[in-house]
Design an enzyme around this catalytic site. Structure first.
Site, short mmCIF file in Angstrom:
data_model
loop_
_atom_site.label_atom_id
_atom_site.label_comp_id
_atom_site.label_asym_id
_atom_site.label_seq_id
_atom_site.Cartn_x
_atom_site.Cartn_y
_atom_site.Cartn_z
N TYR A 77 0.82 -1.21 0.00
CA TYR A 77 0.00 0.00 0.00
C TYR A 77 0.86 1.26 0.00
CZ TYR A 77 -4.33 -2.59 0.99
OH TYR A 77 -5.41 -3.41 0.94
N LYS A 105 4.26 -14.35 4.37
CA LYS A 105 4.37 -15.29 3.26
C LYS A 105 5.84 -15.29 2.83
CE LYS A 105 2.08 -17.93 0.32
NZ LYS A 105 1.52 -19.22 0.69
N ASP A 107 -1.89 -17.52 4.20
CA ASP A 107 -2.96 -18.30 3.57
C ASP A 107 -3.46 -19.38 4.52
OD1 ASP A 107 -0.44 -19.44 3.29
OD2 ASP A 107 -0.75 -20.12 1.23
N ASP A 155 -5.17 -6.03 6.40
CA ASP A 155 -6.43 -5.48 5.90
C ASP A 155 -7.40 -6.61 5.57
OD1 ASP A 155 -8.23 -3.61 5.05
OD2 ASP A 155 -7.22 -3.18 3.15
N ASP A 164 -10.70 -8.20 7.92
CA ASP A 164 -12.06 -8.19 7.36
C ASP A 164 -12.65 -9.59 7.38
OD1 ASP A 164 -11.98 -5.46 6.82
OD2 ASP A 164 -12.96 -5.72 4.87
#
Ligand code: ATP
Ligand code: MG
Length: 326
Positions: A119, A166, A198, A222, A226
């Site tokens: 981001y 990751k 994951d 993020d 959620d």
């Protein structure tokens, strides 16, 4: 208590849930509230979604309570996070008795890196066929996040924290993130466990009690927070904090909810719980606990807004919370 709190309602249901949260802050403390403007409505009027005056007021305050901005969200919230020097986004996701949840046993906190990762904005269009993104990860930002996580774990009484990453694929960037975070935790004597992001997504759905505090890079934090919001019964309940070294901005995770804006039925819980996080930040932990207990009791017994299956309005719920604080 006479700290200065900046209040930005913004657009949509921000105009309904932020006043509810302010009335709760007024009930438990003696703060100076300073109103400021940002969002779509100001942009329509002045051409600017985030007036310089708002930015400066936020930067100089002790804390800010923010509602939501519509189309202009990115133009408003990204600079405001920068105004408070925020390096971590704190996102608790917990289920409440009386609220339908996919996983009622969920009680997690995400500590999301708030300044870099994918981001950080370095995107390029190199040809008609090719676009690229540069991902930024620094040891210093990762260490700062880890130092915050170590203190947070201590305050929460958690055993340690998970680091989601990751690094098996993004060896350089997530490798740097993971190494920096784990090194700081080792130095501070805080236990950590690594989890591939994951695998985390699956494991948290199957059994959220395996996790407590989860430290994540920006994008992963993020998305995964959620996902956890889905486990606990929806957006109307989730608060968040953007924390900097000596300033912070608090906001519900939800947006402007244009489908219900102006109807007086928005659930004020997320905004009120954000105000509780603000009280914690200013050092009023007891008042924060009282506010959380009041919200919890109203969620258990009602009244409830339509998103939680009830037929009460924002004001009914707020009045019920205030009554329990009496
Ligand atoms: P934005 O672009 O501002 O994020 P959005 O359309 O994504 O707007 P959200 O605010 O993210 O809307 O909300 C998504 C859904 O959740 C909507 O159906 C909305 O009504 C509902 N919702 C969000 N917050 C609340 C709340 N506080 N009370 C009740 N329902 C809510
Ligand atoms: Mg949204």
């Amino acid at each position: 208590m006479s700290e200065e709190i900046v209040v930005i309602e913004g657009d949509g249901i921000g105009k309904e849930v932020v006043p509810a949260a302010v009335s709760v802050l007024e009930a438990v403390g003696d703060f100076r509230f300073v109103g400021a403007e940002a969002g779509d409505a100001v942009k329509d009027e002045t051409g600017e979604a985030l007036p310089q005056e708002t930015y400066d007021t936020v930067a100089e305050a002790d804390a800010t309570l923010f509602g939501a901005a519509g189309e202009t969200a990115a133009d408003v919230i990204l600079p405001l996070r920068e105004a408070v020097g925020s390096f971590v986004n704190v996102r608790p996701a917990r289920a409440y008795p009386g609220v339908d949840a996919v996983r009622p046993e969920t009680d997690l906190v995400f500590l999301r890196e708030n300044t870099e990762g994918v981001y950080s904005g370095h995107e390029d269009r190199l040809s008609d066929d090719l676009s690229t993104l540069t991902r930024v990860v620094t040891t210093s930002a990762s260490e700062r996040l880890a130092e915050f996580a170590c203190e947070y774990v201590d305050e929460r009484g958690a055993d340690g924290f998970h680091v989601a990453h990751k690094a098996n694929v993004m060896r350089e960037t997530d490798g740097r993130f993971r190494d920096a975070v784990v090194d700081v935790a080792e130095r501070e004597g805080v236990e950590t466990e690594e989890v591939l992001m994951d695998a985390f997504a699956t494991r948290v759905c199957l059994d959220p009690t395996q996790f407590d505090v989860v430290v994540c890079p920006n994008l992963a934090g993020d998305v995964l927070s959620d996902l956890a919001a889905g486990l606990v019964g929806g957006l109307g309940l989730l608060p968040s904090a953007n924390v900097g070294p000596d300033n912070a901005l608090f906001e519900p995770v939800h947006g402007t909810a244009p489908d219900i804006a102006g109807e007086g039925v928005a659930n004020p819980s997320a905004a009120i719980l954000s105000a509780a996080m603000l009280l914690d930040h200013l050092g009023y932990g007891d008042a924060a606990d009282d506010v959380r207990a009041a919200v919890e009791s109203v969620l258990a017994d009602g009244p409830r807004t339509p998103d939680l299956g009830g037929d009460a309005g924002t004001e009914d719920v707020t009045t019920a919370v205030l009554k329990r604080l009496d």
